[in-house]
Structure formats: C-alpha cells, structure tokens
Design an enzyme around this catalytic site. Structure first.
Site, mmCIF file in Angstrom:
data_model
loop_
_atom_site.group_PDB
_atom_site.id
_atom_site.type_symbol
_atom_site.label_atom_id
_atom_site.label_comp_id
_atom_site.label_asym_id
_atom_site.label_seq_id
_atom_site.Cartn_x
_atom_site.Cartn_y
_atom_site.Cartn_z
ATOM 1 N N ASP A 83 18.370 -26.528 -63.551
ATOM 2 C CA ASP A 83 16.775 -26.291 -63.769
ATOM 3 C C ASP A 83 16.245 -26.122 -62.526
ATOM 4 O O ASP A 83 16.947 -25.865 -61.594
ATOM 5 C CB ASP A 83 16.237 -27.053 -64.730
ATOM 6 C CG ASP A 83 15.089 -26.707 -65.782
ATOM 7 O OD1 ASP A 83 14.254 -26.331 -65.262
ATOM 8 O OD2 ASP A 83 15.544 -26.758 -67.044
ATOM 9 N N HIS A 122 9.408 -27.912 -64.944
ATOM 10 C CA HIS A 122 9.964 -27.653 -66.110
ATOM 11 C C HIS A 122 11.461 -28.434 -66.163
ATOM 12 O O HIS A 122 11.948 -28.867 -67.060
ATOM 13 C CB HIS A 122 10.359 -26.108 -65.789
ATOM 14 C CG HIS A 122 11.191 -25.617 -66.947
ATOM 15 N ND1 HIS A 122 12.436 -25.651 -67.165
ATOM 16 C CD2 HIS A 122 10.822 -24.665 -68.003
ATOM 17 C CE1 HIS A 122 13.000 -24.737 -68.435
ATOM 18 N NE2 HIS A 122 11.948 -24.515 -68.901
ATOM 19 N N SER A 165 13.300 -23.495 -74.188
ATOM 20 C CA SER A 165 13.531 -24.459 -72.902
ATOM 21 C C SER A 165 13.472 -26.030 -73.331
ATOM 22 O O SER A 165 14.221 -26.640 -73.164
ATOM 23 C CB SER A 165 12.915 -23.881 -71.998
ATOM 24 O OG SER A 165 13.166 -23.081 -70.973
#
Length: 748
Positions: free
Chosen positions: A129, A201, A531
């Site tokens: 990520d 994220h 996600s």
C-alpha cells in the site's frame, strides 16, 4: 508548413526512443546468468538500467529501456515476454462487532480465545500500500511475544523513518520505488522515498487487517469507541508500493517477491487496474507464486460499480473482495424552505449553520455549465455562491473536493446529491464546510424544488453517530461487478465485506479528506471503498490460518465463500445500493463473510497448483503464456480441463453458448467430523434445469474427499439472446453445516 513537418518528425523521434520501465520474464535455465549480465549480453543497456531482479514471485527483472532495447530482448529465445510497466491505482471500530469478533476471552468457533490468540501471534500479514505510520497506538505490541523466528523481513532506516519504530506488532517496513521514480521523470514529483505513509491509505488498511485494540478513538467525535483490526494478535509487515502517481507493476512485483521470501502468510492488496489476461497481469502472476508457497492473497474488486463486468483482480487463485455497508450511519439533514426535511449523511465536525435558513443555489438552474453543477475546480463564481448553500451533483471529481470548491468560492454549505450512477448509496465524508450527501431520489426531489421555487432556501444540521441501522449490510453501489471478463466461467467477486464508512488508523501528516488544503489532523479516519473491505478479509484469512495452519489458500477461500450469507438484518435478501433492489452474485459473489461459520465450514473446495495449471492450459494461451503465469521449468499441458469452469471452484458461473448443456464436476474435502453425511439442496436459476449426482455425500473420515457432478440444461423455449442473467444456489446440508455455492447463468 515545413516547420510543422519538422516538429512532427522531432516529436515522433523522441517518442520512438523514449525510455520507460519494462518487466522482462526469462525462461528457466539450468545455469542462469545474473540478470544484469543477461541484460547487457542482449542490449546496449548500462548497469543503472536494471531496476529490480526478481527471484521468488517471478523469474526475471525490471529495467529502464528504450523501445529498441526492449525489442532486442523480445527477439531472444531466452526471454518469455517483455511487458510495459502497468500503473495500478488504490481502490480507495464497529466492524469487529458487526462481524461477531469481539473480546479476547470469547469462544471463537471451537477454540478458546486464549488458544486462538496464541496461534494468531504466529501469522504475518503483508500489506502492499502507501506505507505505514508506525507511531500509531494501533501498532502497540504490549503483551505480544517475540517475532516468529522464521521471519526474514526488515524495517528499513530512512530520513523520516527510524528502523526502531518497528516492534513485535509492526515487524517490517520496506519501500519499493524504482518504477515510480523512473515514471516521475527524475524528480518532477518530489516525494520522500521512505516506508512512512504520507497518504494515510496504507495505515488505514493495515490497521483494519490487524491493528491492536485502542480505546476511545473517533474521527472528530464520529464513530467513537474501540478500534481494532480483524486479526488483532497477528503481525503486520508494510510494503510501500504506492506513491503520488499511483502503484507501478514493477514495484508491486518487487514487493510481492520480497514479501514471499520474508515469510508472510497473507498478502493484502487494496489496489488494481482493469482486467487483463493473467499472463500480462503483474499482480496475478505474483499471486500465483504466493499461492504455490501457501500464501493467501486478498485483493480489492475495484470501485467501478455499478457498471456490469467492471470487477478487477479476477485470477481464481486470489480472493476478490467487494464492499458492503455496516449497521452504523452518520445522519445529517437538509431542511428546505418549503418545510420538507430530507435525510442524508455527513462527517462534518465544525461549527454548524444554526437555525436560520439561507439561499440554496444550483448552477444548472442559473444558466451554469455542467462543470458548475458538478462543482468542479474553478467552475463556481464567488458572486453567485457567496453566503449560500450550493447544490452539487455527485460524480467526476472527489466528493470532498466539491466541498472545498464551494468553500473557496464563498459558499457556506453544500448538498451533494447522487445521480443515477450512484443510486441510493450514501458515503459520508469529513467535509471542510457543512455538507449533507443525499441519495438520487432525494436529490431529484430537491432538484424539482430548486426548479419550482423563485428563491429556494435551506439549512443543514448533523446527527452524530447512529447504530443498529437497517437494512444492513447493503452492497455498495461503487463496488465493482461481475461477470469476469477474463474467464467468464469463474465467478467474481468472491465475497463482500465491510467497506463503507470504516474507521481505522491514519497518517499523522494528512488531513482526513486527503486534500492539500485540509490542515486538520486526526489519528483515525473514516473511509469507504473496496480498499477497506479487502483488509477485512485479509485479517479474517489470518484468523483461519491461525485456526487451521495446514489449510491451503484455496481451502481458506472456500471456507469464507461457502459460509457467507445473503440475508441481512431484516431477514430479507441483501439489497444493492445502486437501485435499491435485491442484489445478485455479480455484486456480492457468494455473499457477506461470516467469520464464525468460516472457522468450521464442514467441507471445503480445495484446489492444488496442478489443478490451477490445468485451468490455465484450458485457456487459449500459448505455452509461453502459461509458463509466464506458472513460473516453473519443464512445464507441459498434458493435463487440461475441457472447460475452464471445470476448476474445483466454490462457485459456478455457467455460460450457455452453442450448447444448451454444461456439465461440471466438483470435489469436496471433509474438514468437519468423521461420519458426516450431507444432502444436496438445489435452488435452480430461472430457465435452467440443474441435476446433481449423487444426491448425498457420506464422509467416513476427516480428510475424505468426495466428488459430485452437476448438469445444467437451458430449458427449451428460453430466449438464448436474453440480456438478463439468472442466479441460484447449490447447497450441501446436514444438521451442523450448510456448504453453499452460488450459481450464475449467462446466455451468449
């Protein structure tokens, strides 16, 4: 004219010689040369052209080459393929409670909490990520035993990342940037090259999968409570592969290569691109080797829904995860001048508007352009919107960015209304000004009010956090849909998990909206997307790995799929937020995961590497293309399926073409009790006859395998040119378990 021709020739020449990153796959050789030697023996490339040497997930390297050098490699007998680097994109505390995972001392399946937690301490989740924010309390390692001795990873030291930040919880942090750096044109996009998460994220996904429990957390008061990951006692290793430009295939492959050799048990990838053949798909190729090494790979389905056939990451050896809602909401309200009060959602946490209504404007009704009605950057005139609430259509630009545009233009509030593309799906955002998001039906009613009222008025208010919302779960409209365009005979997505309004850890240097002008800081943030659903399943896979360490990745996938549910908390079938009607397996796959049932599924559909190879051999691939995926020497296709759907998959995707009959066999393995007896129950799709033989399976011992055959017949009189698909289920039942497989039928 001569100048134009000269300029065209110059640009064409530059394009023809422009360098870029290529991924080069080599044939297996008895005594292979070092990759740099191989590269230089076939091209004029300099040593610094070699970006990565892959040794585990892939047999080859990545290099920065011009088209002539790439072509020279393609012409070599020692090279399987040369591929341009692919750009992938991110598919951007109540969750454990919603899934039935709560306290450590609770009984989990047939294990005690203490037994289960001790086993989970040995499971390692690798997250590919945007990096990690290691100082977060979600990475606290209190009471965790030492790192497993088999771990071979490391925590890299960098300018803004101290290697000592890793501990017994966060046991690894690496970065992979060579592909990104080459594409970023030598520093055009300045970005610190370290494992630290400057986006948020990666921290969100890693803490969702396996964050330690932290009490009294929230996003500015919203969703306050305990935050914890799915596998709270598992270890986390972070592999930073995503940068400002996105996530490059060469970097992803290097991270997968390293993660497998480091010793991860689960790989979590909340990223993807459009569906392409498996031999061209970097993630699919890396995931095949991971599967072969016993590593479970969880991937996001994508956020391109509700468009049909939009699902990404469709390789059958990967888990493809769609998104659903929780039973938690963040209500907000818009009171109009006509006295009507409409409900929506919001995470706005600043000063409210009070009780006084102000003028409401919609630029489409004021001779504005389409960009103004969408509230795109630069589209709003301050003289028109200053001091007013602005009505904005959802779409094209990020939701929170629209609010920023309204605020910069002088607006004091925003109503963000869905269009047909998003239906009734409501996603809450931490807006920079008072804002309410509403569904399409409500949006259309407000649009009519705006048309009919000479001076429309509105005031917005906010209702905090509400639990026990019904119906839930609901399939998110953004969640990408099947069917699978690469292999229509393999149903995708596989399952859905929580992916709407998820609270998890966040970067210390990014605002909750991720916008550059957002100077607010928070340790925890609420996000939506596949996600977010992907790391939920990554964490659940870690729990199953802890409970059943000898299970293969396909057995774990089967357990999660065959125990998934399709009836929500209103005792009705799952709904689809896109249109408010019942969802189908193209949207929810096998259903919403149920971790407690998955721990004891009774039976599993197991798949060996040899069977996956037979599956690949059944496709219209050359031997070089099959070898590109399988990545092993002396490969042959002496065993192949007559149909790709013959793979022992836990679901059925039937494609009727010239023939009205499709026959498949499946094999079930008993992971329950000795002496188990299962009877079949068929819920046949409309227009299809389904015959299962035998009707009963008897498993004398644990580990026994039994086969059954299924014949699907398109009934006479069915319109074979029909556009609509049909769905059903095949379930093996006894007093303890229901092993259910969805069936999707298409006519082509």
């Amino acid at each position: 004219m001569a100048f134009v021709i000269w300029l065209w020739f110059l640009l064409a020449s530059v394009t023809a010689t422009a360098k870029q990153t290529y991924i080069v796959q080599l044939k297996h050789q008895p005594n292979p040369k070092p990759h740099l030697t191989h590269l230089q023996s076939l091209t004029s490339a300099t040593p610094d052209a070699l970006l990565y040497s892959y040794t585990t997930a892939y047999n080859g390297f990545a290099a920065f080459l011009d088209p002539h050098q790439a072509q020279a490699l393609r012409e070599s007998d020692s090279v399987l393929g040369v591929y341009e680097d692919t750009l992938y994109q991110l598919h951007t505390t109540r969750t454990p409670h919603f899934l039935g995972i709560q306290d450590d001392d609770e009984e989990v399946g047939f294990f005690s909490g203490q037994q289960f937690n001790a086993a989970a301490n040995d499971v390692i989740i690798g997250v590919l990520d945007t990096g990690v924010w290691p100082e977060l309390k979600s990475f606290d390692d209190s009471l965790m035993p030492p790192v497993p001795a088999r771990w071979r990873g490391e925590c890299e030291q960098d300018e803004d990342f101290n290697a000592t930040a890793c501990n017994n919880k966060l046991i690894g942090a690496r970065k992979f940037y060579n592909g990104f750096q080459m594409a970023a044109a030598a520093g055009i996009l300045a970005e610190k090259l370290s494992p630290r998460d400057h986006d948020g994220h990666g921290t969100h996904t890693s803490t969702t999968a396996a964050g330690s429990e932290v009490g009294n957390v929230s996003l500015f008061g919203y969703a306050r409570g305990r935050a914890r990951g799915m596998a709270v006692h598992a270890r986390v290793a972070s592999y930073k592969v995503c940068w400002k430009l996105g996530c490059f295939g060469s970097d992803i492959l290097a991270a997968m290569d390293k993660a497998i050799s480091d010793g991860v048990d689960v790989l979590s990838l909340s990223l993807g691109s459009s569906s392409i053949p498996y031999y061209r798909d970097t993630i699919a190729v890396g995931a095949f080797k991971a599967m072969e090494k016993g590593v479970f790979v969880s991937s996001s389905a994508g956020n391109a829904g509700p468009t049909k056939a939009s699902v990404a990451n469709v390789a059958p050896w990967m888990m493809t995860v769609g998104a659903g809602t929780l039973d938690r909401d963040f209500p907000a309200y818009a009171l109009l001048g006509n006295g009507k009060r409409y409900s929506g959602v919001s995470l706005y946490s600043g000063k409210g508007m009070g009780d006084k209504q102000v003028e409401l404007v919609y630029l489409r009704n004021n001779n504005g352009s389409a960009s103004a009605s969408l509230c795109l950057v630069g589209s709003l005139e301050p003289d028109v919107v200053r001091g007013k609430v602005v009505f904005c259509d959802r779409g094209v630009s990020p939701r929170a960015e629209k609010g920023m545009v309204v605020k910069k233009a002088g607006g004091i509030g925003m109503i963000l209304a869905n269009t047909a593309a998003s239906g009734e799906e409501l996603v809450a955002d931490s807006h920079m000004l008072p804002a309410v998001a509403v569904g399409r039906k409500t949006g259309d009613e407000i649009r009519e009010y705006l048309k009919s009222e000479a001076k429309p008025m509105a005031v917005l208010s906010f209702g905090g956090t509400v639990l026990g919302v019904k119906p839930s779960p609901v399939v998110a409209a953004f969640s990408s849909r099947g069917p699978n365009t690469v292999t229509p005979q393999i149903m995708k997505p596989d399952v859905i998990g929580p992916g709407v309004n998820i609270l998890a850890g966040w970067s210390g240097v990014a605002g909750p909206t991720g916008l550059e002008g957002d100077t607010r800081r928070t340790r925890y943030n609420i996000l939506s997307g596949t996600s977010m659903s992907c790391p939920h399943i990554s964490g659940l896979a870690a729990l199953l790995k802890a409970a059943h360490p000898k299970w293969s990745p396909s057995a774990i996938k089967s357990a999660l799929m065959t125990t998934a549910y399709t009836v929500g908390n209103t005792n009705s079938m799952l709904l689809d937020a896109a249109h408010g009607q019942f969802s189908t397996p193209w949207a929810h796959g096998a259903g919403h995961v149920d971790p407690h049932k998955a721990l004891s599924p009774g039976l599993v559909y197991d798949i060996s590497t040899k069977e996956y190879i037979a599956f690949l051999c059944s496709l219209d691939y050359t031997m070089k293309q099959v070898e590109a995926v399988v990545n092993r020497p002396n490969l042959n296709c002496t065993r192949r399926f007559r149909d790709p759907g013959q793979l022992n998959y836990p679901s059925f995707s039937i494609v009727f073409g010239k023939s009205r009959v499709v026959r498949y066999t499946r094999r079930l393995t008993n992971v329950g009790s000795a002496g188990s007896v299962y009877d079949v129950v068929v819920d046949a799709p409309e227009g299809v006859e389904v015959d299962v033989k035998p009707k009963q399976l008897v498993f004398k011992n644990v580990g026994d395998r039994m086969r059954f055959a299924v014949t699907f017949v398109s009934k006479k009189g069915v319109n074979t040119s029909r556009d609509d698909d049909a769905f059903g289920y095949i379930t093996w039942k006894n007093g303890e378990n229901q092993v259910r497989s969805p069936v999707a039928v298409s006519w082509v």
